[in-house]
Design a protein around this motif. Structure first.
Motif, PDB file in Angstrom:
ATOM      1  N   PRO A 110       0.831  -1.206   0.000  1.00  0.00           N
ATOM      2  CA  PRO A 110       0.000   0.000   0.000  1.00  0.00           C
ATOM      3  C   PRO A 110       0.868   1.259   0.000  1.00  0.00           C
ATOM      4  CG  PRO A 110      -0.803  -1.571   1.631  1.00  0.00           C
ATOM      5  CD  PRO A 110       0.500  -2.113   1.115  1.00  0.00           C
ATOM      6  N   GLY A 111       0.515   2.204  -0.851  1.00  0.00           N
ATOM      7  CA  GLY A 111       1.274   3.449  -0.920  1.00  0.00           C
ATOM      8  C   GLY A 111       2.282   3.462  -2.036  1.00  0.00           C
ATOM      9  N   VAL A 112       2.553   2.312  -2.642  1.00  0.00           N
ATOM     10  CA  VAL A 112       3.465   2.280  -3.791  1.00  0.00           C
ATOM     11  C   VAL A 112       2.674   2.627  -5.046  1.00  0.00           C
ATOM     12  CG1 VAL A 112       4.896   0.786  -5.245  1.00  0.00           C
ATOM     13  CG2 VAL A 112       5.060   0.638  -2.752  1.00  0.00           C
ATOM     14  N   ARG A 113       3.168   3.605  -5.810  1.00  0.00           N
ATOM     15  CA  ARG A 113       2.413   4.081  -6.973  1.00  0.00           C
ATOM     16  C   ARG A 113       2.988   3.595  -8.295  1.00  0.00           C
ATOM     17  NH1 ARG A 113      -2.355   5.671  -4.732  1.00  0.00           N
ATOM     18  NH2 ARG A 113      -1.822   6.478  -2.675  1.00  0.00           N
ATOM     19  N   ALA A 114       4.245   3.280  -8.317  1.00  0.00           N
ATOM     20  CA  ALA A 114       4.838   2.776  -9.559  1.00  0.00           C
ATOM     21  C   ALA A 114       6.195   2.139  -9.275  1.00  0.00           C
ATOM     22  CB  ALA A 114       5.029   3.912 -10.573  1.00  0.00           C
ATOM     23  N   VAL A 115       6.526   1.147 -10.093  1.00  0.00           N
ATOM     24  CA  VAL A 115       7.866   0.557 -10.060  1.00  0.00           C
ATOM     25  C   VAL A 115       8.351   0.473 -11.507  1.00  0.00           C
ATOM     26  CG1 VAL A 115       9.252  -1.464  -9.480  1.00  0.00           C
ATOM     27  CG2 VAL A 115       7.315  -0.841  -8.016  1.00  0.00           C
ATOM     28  N   LEU A 116       9.570   0.881 -11.715  1.00  0.00           N
ATOM     29  CA  LEU A 116      10.158   0.802 -13.050  1.00  0.00           C
ATOM     30  C   LEU A 116      11.365  -0.130 -13.023  1.00  0.00           C
ATOM     31  CD1 LEU A 116      10.288   4.608 -14.034  1.00  0.00           C
ATOM     32  CD2 LEU A 116       8.525   2.928 -14.654  1.00  0.00           C
ATOM     33  N   THR A 117      11.419  -1.019 -14.012  1.00  0.00           N
ATOM     34  CA  THR A 117      12.628  -1.816 -14.232  1.00  0.00           C
ATOM     35  C   THR A 117      13.063  -1.586 -15.680  1.00  0.00           C
ATOM     36  OG1 THR A 117      11.554  -3.782 -15.116  1.00  0.00           O
ATOM     37  CG2 THR A 117      11.639  -3.571 -12.704  1.00  0.00           C
ATOM     38  N   HIS A 118      14.113  -2.291 -16.080  1.00  0.00           N
ATOM     39  CA  HIS A 118      14.618  -2.070 -17.443  1.00  0.00           C
ATOM     40  C   HIS A 118      13.544  -2.334 -18.488  1.00  0.00           C
ATOM     41  CE1 HIS A 118      14.998  -6.406 -18.172  1.00  0.00           C
ATOM     42  NE2 HIS A 118      15.476  -6.493 -16.949  1.00  0.00           N
ATOM     43  N   ALA A 119      12.562  -3.147 -18.138  1.00  0.00           N
ATOM     44  CA  ALA A 119      11.506  -3.449 -19.112  1.00  0.00           C
ATOM     45  C   ALA A 119      10.549  -2.274 -19.305  1.00  0.00           C
ATOM     46  CB  ALA A 119      10.724  -4.683 -18.652  1.00  0.00           C
ATOM     47  N   ASP A 120      10.578  -1.309 -18.385  1.00  0.00           N
ATOM     48  CA  ASP A 120       9.582  -0.220 -18.400  1.00  0.00           C
ATOM     49  C   ASP A 120      10.131   1.110 -18.899  1.00  0.00           C
ATOM     50  OD1 ASP A 120       7.757  -1.949 -16.960  1.00  0.00           O
ATOM     51  OD2 ASP A 120       9.052  -1.594 -15.219  1.00  0.00           O
ATOM     52  N   VAL A 121      11.396   1.171 -19.246  1.00  0.00           N
ATOM     53  CA  VAL A 121      11.980   2.480 -19.586  1.00  0.00           C
ATOM     54  C   VAL A 121      12.492   2.447 -21.018  1.00  0.00           C
ATOM     55  CG1 VAL A 121      12.620   2.884 -17.175  1.00  0.00           C
ATOM     56  CG2 VAL A 121      14.303   1.906 -18.744  1.00  0.00           C
ATOM     57  N   PRO A 122      12.555   3.630 -21.670  1.00  0.00           N
ATOM     58  CA  PRO A 122      13.076   3.651 -23.043  1.00  0.00           C
ATOM     59  C   PRO A 122      14.500   3.091 -23.068  1.00  0.00           C
ATOM     60  CG  PRO A 122      12.193   5.806 -22.413  1.00  0.00           C
ATOM     61  CD  PRO A 122      12.192   4.964 -21.186  1.00  0.00           C
ATOM     62  N   ARG A 123      14.750   2.257 -24.051  1.00  0.00           N
ATOM     63  CA  ARG A 123      16.102   1.702 -24.173  1.00  0.00           C
ATOM     64  C   ARG A 123      16.871   2.538 -25.196  1.00  0.00           C
ATOM     65  NH1 ARG A 123      19.074  -2.397 -22.466  1.00  0.00           N
ATOM     66  NH2 ARG A 123      20.677  -3.244 -23.838  1.00  0.00           N
ATOM     67  N   VAL A 124      17.423   3.623 -24.713  1.00  0.00           N
ATOM     68  CA  VAL A 124      18.168   4.559 -25.567  1.00  0.00           C
ATOM     69  C   VAL A 124      19.567   4.715 -24.983  1.00  0.00           C
ATOM     70  CG1 VAL A 124      18.276   6.895 -26.501  1.00  0.00           C
ATOM     71  CG2 VAL A 124      16.042   5.815 -26.085  1.00  0.00           C
ATOM     72  N   LEU A 125      20.549   4.441 -25.803  1.00  0.00           N
ATOM     73  CA  LEU A 125      21.929   4.624 -25.356  1.00  0.00           C
ATOM     74  C   LEU A 125      22.198   6.125 -25.262  1.00  0.00           C
ATOM     75  CD1 LEU A 125      24.006   2.443 -24.715  1.00  0.00           C
ATOM     76  CD2 LEU A 125      24.884   2.696 -27.036  1.00  0.00           C
ATOM     77  N   HIS A 126      22.754   6.569 -24.129  1.00  0.00           N
ATOM     78  CA  HIS A 126      22.959   8.012 -23.998  1.00  0.00           C
ATOM     79  C   HIS A 126      24.333   8.312 -23.403  1.00  0.00           C
ATOM     80  CE1 HIS A 126      22.562   8.322 -19.593  1.00  0.00           C
ATOM     81  NE2 HIS A 126      21.668   7.370 -19.686  1.00  0.00           N
ATOM     82  N   TYR A 127      24.699   9.578 -23.549  1.00  0.00           N
ATOM     83  CA  TYR A 127      25.942  10.061 -22.960  1.00  0.00           C
ATOM     84  C   TYR A 127      25.712  10.269 -21.472  1.00  0.00           C
ATOM     85  CZ  TYR A 127      27.160  11.526 -27.729  1.00  0.00           C
ATOM     86  OH  TYR A 127      27.443  11.565 -29.061  1.00  0.00           O
ATOM     87  N   GLY A 128      26.592   9.796 -20.651  1.00  0.00           N
ATOM     88  CA  GLY A 128      26.467  10.092 -19.228  1.00  0.00           C
ATOM     89  C   GLY A 128      26.778  11.547 -18.951  1.00  0.00           C
ATOM     90  N   SER A 129      27.656  12.127 -19.790  1.00  0.00           N
ATOM     91  CA  SER A 129      28.075  13.503 -19.558  1.00  0.00           C
ATOM     92  C   SER A 129      27.966  14.242 -20.872  1.00  0.00           C
ATOM     93  CB  SER A 129      29.518  13.535 -19.071  1.00  0.00           C
ATOM     94  OG  SER A 129      30.326  12.882 -20.003  1.00  0.00           O
ATOM     95  N   PRO A 130      26.804  14.806 -21.118  1.00  0.00           N
ATOM     96  CA  PRO A 130      26.456  15.226 -22.468  1.00  0.00           C
ATOM     97  C   PRO A 130      26.994  16.577 -22.869  1.00  0.00           C
ATOM     98  CG  PRO A 130      24.648  15.606 -20.958  1.00  0.00           C
ATOM     99  CD  PRO A 130      25.771  15.096 -20.147  1.00  0.00           C
ATOM    100  N   HIS A 131      28.217  16.652 -23.273  1.00  0.00           N
ATOM    101  CA  HIS A 131      28.728  17.902 -23.801  1.00  0.00           C
ATOM    102  C   HIS A 131      28.555  17.923 -25.306  1.00  0.00           C
ATOM    103  CE1 HIS A 131      31.478  18.640 -20.149  1.00  0.00           C
ATOM    104  NE2 HIS A 131      30.253  19.078 -19.978  1.00  0.00           N
ATOM    105  N   PRO A 132      27.706  18.782 -25.798  1.00  0.00           N
ATOM    106  CA  PRO A 132      27.575  18.829 -27.249  1.00  0.00           C
ATOM    107  C   PRO A 132      28.857  19.396 -27.845  1.00  0.00           C
ATOM    108  CG  PRO A 132      26.403  20.649 -26.232  1.00  0.00           C
ATOM    109  CD  PRO A 132      26.967  19.835 -25.121  1.00  0.00           C
ATOM    110  N   ARG A 133      29.053  19.187 -29.092  1.00  0.00           N
ATOM    111  CA  ARG A 133      30.197  19.743 -29.811  1.00  0.00           C
ATOM    112  C   ARG A 133      31.518  19.321 -29.178  1.00  0.00           C
ATOM    113  NH1 ARG A 133      28.504  25.899 -29.588  1.00  0.00           N
ATOM    114  NH2 ARG A 133      27.045  25.255 -28.017  1.00  0.00           N
ATOM    115  N   SER A 134      31.563  18.139 -28.645  1.00  0.00           N
ATOM    116  CA  SER A 134      32.752  17.732 -27.909  1.00  0.00           C
ATOM    117  C   SER A 134      33.002  16.255 -28.110  1.00  0.00           C
ATOM    118  CB  SER A 134      32.531  18.015 -26.433  1.00  0.00           C
ATOM    119  OG  SER A 134      33.196  17.073 -25.656  1.00  0.00           O
ATOM    120  N   ALA A 135      34.264  15.913 -28.124  1.00  0.00           N
ATOM    121  CA  ALA A 135      34.609  14.502 -28.240  1.00  0.00           C
ATOM    122  C   ALA A 135      34.790  13.869 -26.877  1.00  0.00           C
ATOM    123  CB  ALA A 135      35.892  14.369 -29.043  1.00  0.00           C
TER     124      ALA A 135
END
Lengths: 771, 287
Positions: free
Chosen positions: A60-85
């Motif tokens: 009771p009181g839990v409104r949502a649980v997310l696991t890897h199955a519930d989230v967009p599977r998009v590879l992303h930069y951990g430290s997103p500096h645009p225009r940078s290598a």
């Protein structure tokens, strides 16, 4: 007019902070707020076979649980500096593989933190263990399993960074002395006062608002938009006050994605805040690793060649590994002049906590090695170490690590001034009782240089919008973040000075990506330098508009006008003047057109310099090292706010003392479990541990690019203190340490090996009693 | 924070009755500086918390040459730290209480709470044991007294049985020509857990030591007496050679562990160093 540049005006953010009214991200209280928590991995490397959240969802009181199955599977930069290598795309919001002990595997939103925590315990994760590669050696071993499917392979985060100048082989052949050593680097953490926290809310039109403690709100906006598939108009990032970041909060952390997704899933605002323990587990550390450094010297002290192999431990993800590796590697071209260099930097994935950006970005590590080795070479050459460093100090016209020419003689000025202030020659010449004294004192010095801005590694720019209001007051819009350094006060000072209005009449609007101009983030010692110059340029535009209007009213040429303290004056005509408010007042009922200036500044490259002089006392029975006093000499161009600049310097020294003597986030070598993920056993120096610091700031090499000649100071102070302490320890007890932190236990072991344990009952007096 | 039932008894008997009724599920709270943190971090999950701050008879700090020092269960560490009489008559106790946490913590924490928490590294335990402190205990079976030297049975464990409360601790008056000291070894100067702590109390008899008590903290499951070292010093002058022997003897008696704070070998070496220094400091104070 009294110039406001160089004056320690009252910082506009302090009253709110000391009275508790300043709003931090964690203070945001919204109706219907839910509380989010992250379930973290208890293994260092595993594939997730299954996650069962059914019991958590039934609580009771839990409104949502997310696991890897519930989230967009998009590879992303951990430290997103645009225009940078300087970034690597290797993270998912939640993955099916965990790569370090502490990585988030699921998230819960519930009516209270207590319920959310209880729910975490009801989530069961079935792990299929994978071999944990806990050291760089493990990860680089032939046949080691790959931690990531991306990257160049061999568990490298990026291809090796190679910097070559001149002919190293010829340089070593010409050397009278070759000094070589391997330096091993501890794993300090930034330990900012404010743990990571965010609050997310979606509106009816599908727009996300996130209040978050970040150094780079526009990076948060960009990455959330990308990963969630939204245009930038649908993500608004807010950050008012912050309790520090020290570089680490340039990254996006798992909770920022998960909080947004939990808020979306539940249709309610969600707050997520790290516990202190989570700032260790899920935070970012400085890169540990090792540096093998070899230099050749002529008898007179000239450096003939320098060769280095840097290997950084990136931990489980790339984060700032590429940038840190590039900066550290390039940094070894400089500080001390050398025509022949061959430098290789590697950054390696391991199944340990993520290393990220941290004040002093790679250079804390590289200059610890370089400056320590300079001392060692001086000893072998029979030269004074300060004299050797002074003769080799980089100077006007030399190539900086960025490839830009160095402006002025900042480093030499710092060394010379420190030598005078400390009476260095006499101190170093003072007799030592190395063989008998129980408490032994010594002096050491270390040097550093650091770029203001990350340019050209990151193609940065500073932006500003300056608007004059109808009453002559001024509103500055800046996208820079206030980490707690006082930078916004400095920006207001610069704007006031350029416009000719009182500092008190400039207000700063910041921290709302829907309103303020784009900014890359507050890092790289660049806010005052880069955004400050943009403020100056934008203010100049407003000033020109005001003067044009005043010229009409006064019927004189605009070129003959100036503004001082909010009053337009005419050169050579003392009686004739007009307040700014009158100059811009409505004319025959028609208001003045908008008085807005906006500009962008793309930096030239500036370097600041420092030499730190340190006295230590070593207790040869306990191995404890006390820093007795520090004399830091910094050259930072024109100083905008002296007290804030000195505060940066003192704080950096405190952090640097910690890195050198006590701070090390350790993981169990058997299973990767963190051993000291709390302030009980991760020890930073506190007020009681701080020595007297006599800060000296020089303005001898101002930079044309910075506002009024200002350069950066944020990162510099943490760099030179480390080698200065290590060199002072060597002066005190004759033992050379090539690692940090230097623990009491290691001091005792080294003294025992040297056969230099004290005589029982020996005099308990230090060598030198003066302070 | 994990939920719990909460009681505020107003008499010692009521507190004892509550404690006896709830047994192992209950935790007594005075300052709460350890307990609340441990509950928040889920290290302890008591079903019942009994706050004894409303019990009137548990306060009281009395200190003089004739009667010694008596510290009620609710006396804060800060009250002891700021007592001029304690600093004058019990310098080792004053040294130890200053080592606990921060001033904010010391304003809340109680010394008796520090004792009952029975942490092997607690700063106050070695000097209290060296000073001959006795705990006054009340429980369902009545009252009893236990010397602190016999009070601790393991990390977090004491001789207290179900329903028992330490209502006060009492230290005998310092002997004439007495000296005491406490030296803590840690990684920094404040807000630190002891890596090793050594307390010494002794009496000067001409040129020699008498009634030597040496107590070691953080190097065994409980604070321990370095009895061999004590015997080496008894009736002897504390000259450098003797200090060296005593230090070695104390070192041999310690049983430290390896952990992230320090290795066992280093802790053992520090027992030797600190024992020598603590004896010398205590001796200094006898003159």
């Amino acid at each position: 007019m009294t110039s406001v540049i160089g004056r320690s005006v009252t910082r506009w953010d302090t009253l709110g902070k000391v009275t508790g009214s300043a709003v931090y991200a964690g203070d945001v209280a919204l109706p219907g707020l839910l509380h989010g928590k992250i379930k973290r991995s208890t293994v260092a490397h595993a594939r997730i076979r299954a996650i069962d959240a059914s019991r958590a969802l039934a609580l009771p009181g839990v409104r949502a649980v997310l696991t890897h199955a519930d989230v967009p599977r998009v590879l992303h930069y951990g430290s997103p500096h645009p225009r940078s290598a300087s970034v690597t795309k290797d993270q998912y919001i939640l993955d099916t593989t965990v790569r370090y002990h502490g990585e988030g595997v699921a998230a819960v939103a519930a009516d209270s933190e207590e319920i959310a925590e209880a729910a975490l315990e009801l989530i069961t994760v079935d792990y299929e263990p994978l071999p944990a590669l806990l050291t760089v050696a493990d990860a680089l071993a032939p046949g080691a399993p790959a931690i990531h499917a991306v990257g160049p392979g061999g568990n490298l985060v990026l291809d090796p960074v190679v910097v070559t100048r001149g002919d190293v082989a010829a340089g070593f052949a010409a050397a009278d002395l070759i000094v070589e050593g391997t330096y091993t680097l501890g794993r300090p953490v930034p330990a900012y006062m404010e743990p990571n926290v965010c609050v997310c809310q979606w509106d009816a039109l599908g727009k996300l608002t996130i209040w978050t403690s970040t150094q780079s709100p526009f990076m948060v906006r960009g990455t959330l938009a990308e990963v969630l598939g939204l245009p930038l108009t649908k993500v608004r990032v807010l950050v008012d006050h912050m309790g520090g970041g020290f570089g680490a909060k340039q990254d996006l952390f798992q909770h920022e994605f998960l909080c947004a997704l939990l808020a979306q899933r539940t249709g309610r605002p969600v707050r997520m805040e790290f516990s202190r323990k989570e700032t260790f587990l899920g935070g970012r550390t400085r890169h540990s690793g090792s540096i093998r450094l070899k230099q050749g010297f002529r008898r007179d002290g000239t450096i003939t060649a320098r060769e280095a192999e840097i290997v950084f431990d990136s931990g489980a993800y790339g984060s700032h590994g590429p940038g840190v590796t590039a900066v550290a590697t390039a940094s070894l071209t400089s500080l001390y002049r050398c025509d022949n260099v061959h430098l290789v930097g590697r950054c390696v994935y391991t199944n340990t906590p993520i290393a990220g950006a941290f004040r002093g970005y790679g250079v804390v590590q590289s200059y610890y090695a370089l400056d320590s080795q300079m001392d060692e070479a001086a000893e072998q050459l029979g030269l004074d170490p300060a004299a050797l460093k002074l003769m080799n100090a980089v100077r006007d016209g030399d190539l900086a690590p960025s490839g830009h020419p160095i402006v002025g003689h900042g480093l030499e000025d710092c060394i010379r001034r420190g030598l005078e202030e400390t009476g260095w020659a006499a101190r170093r010449a003072a007799p030592k009782s190395h063989d008998t004294g129980r408490r032994r004192r010594g002096w050491g010095m270390g040097c550093e240089m650091h770029g203001s801005s990350a340019y050209p590694g990151i193609k940065e720019q500073g932006n500003a919008i300056v608007r004059m209001n109808e009453d002559g007051t001024v509103t500055l819009f800046t996208g820079t973040t206030g980490l707690g350094t006082g930078a916004h006060t400095a920006l207001a000072q610069i704007t006031a000075e350029e416009l000719g209005v009182r500092f008190e009449d400039v207000a700063v609007v910041h921290g709302d990506t829907d309103v303020v101009p784009w900014d890359i983030g507050a890092f790289a010692s660049h806010t005052t330098y880069m955004a400050g110059r943009a403020c100056q340029m934008a203010a100049a535009q407003v000033k020109a508009k005001v003067l044009a209007r005043a010229a009409d009213r006064l019927e004189v040429a605009a070129d003959d006008l100036d503004i001082r303290d909010g009053v337009v004056t005419v050169r050579g005509v003392p009686g004739l003047s007009l307040t700014v408010a009158d100059a811009i007042a409505a004319e025959r009922g028609i208001p003045a057109p908008q008085l807005v200036g906006e500009d962008s500044y793309r930096p030239t490259k500036s370097y600041s310099f420092a030499a730190h002089f340190v006295e230590v006392e070593v207790d040869t029975e306990t191995g404890q090292i006390d820093v007795v006093q520090v004399v830091p000499v910094h050259e930072i161009g024109k100083v905008i706010h002296p007290v804030a600049a000195a505060g940066q310097i003192e704080g950096g020294i405190q952090q640097g003392i910690g890195h050198t003597l006590t701070e090390d986030f350790r993981v169990d070598p058997r299973d990767g479990r963190p051993l000291n993920a709390s302030f009980v056993d991760y020890k930073m120096p506190l007020a009681m541990d701080m020595p007297p610091i006599r800060t000296i700031i020089l303005e001898t090499a101002p930079d044309e690019g910075g506002p009024f000649g200002a350069k950066g100071v944020g990162e510099d102070p943490i760099i030179a203190i480390g080698p200065a302490i290590a060199n002072a320890v060597h002066d005190a007890i004759g033992v050379r340490f090539r690692h940090y932190p230097i623990t009491p236990e290691q001091v005792l072991a080294a003294l025992a090996e040297k056969g230099a344990t004290p005589t029982p009952g020996a005099a308990d007096q230090p060598d030198q009693t003066d302070q | 924070m994990h939920p719990f039932a909460y009681f505020e008894p107003t008499t010692v008997d009521e507190a004892i009755a509550l404690l006896a009724r709830h047994g192992g599920d209950a935790q007594l709270m005075a300052g709460g500086t350890d307990l609340l943190v441990e509950i928040k971090e889920s290290l302890r999950r008591p079903a019942v918390v009994i706050n004894i701050k409303k019990v009137p008879d548990l306060g009281g700090l009395a200190c003089d040459e004739a009667h010694g020092l008596r510290i009620g269960a609710l006396v804060t560490v800060r009250a002891i730290e700021t007592s001029a009489a304690v600093s004058r008559l019990y310098p080792a106790i004053a040294e130890a209480v200053r080592e606990i946490g921060s001033i904010q913590i010391r304003n809340r924490a109680t010394l008796v709470g520090n004792v009952c928490r029975a942490s092997p590294s607690a700063d106050t335990l070695p000097p209290l044991i060296a000073a001959g402190t006795v705990a006054a205990i009340s429980g369902p079976g009545g009252a009893r007294s236990v010397p602190l030297g016999e009070f601790f049975t393991g990390p977090g464990r004491t001789v207290l049985t179900a329903g028992e409360i330490v209502t006060a601790i009492a230290l005998p008056p310092p002997a004439a020509q007495a000296g005491a000291s406490y030296i803590k070894h840690g990684r920094r100067r404040a807000m630190e857990l002891a890596t090793v702590g050594v307390a010494v109390s002794l009496r000067r008899d001409g040129d020699v030591c008498r009634d030597v008590r040496i107590v070691l903290g953080a190097v065994a499951p409980t604070p321990i007496r370095a009895t061999a070292a004590e015997m080496l010093l008894e009736g002897r002058a504390p000259d450098p050679a003797r200090l060296e022997e005593a230090g070695c003897a104390a070192q041999d008696q310690s049983r430290p562990i390896d952990n992230v704070r320090a290795s066992a070998a280093y802790r053992r070496a520090m027992v030797g160093v600190l024992t020598r220094r603590a004896i010398a400091a205590a001796w200094e104070r006898t003159t």
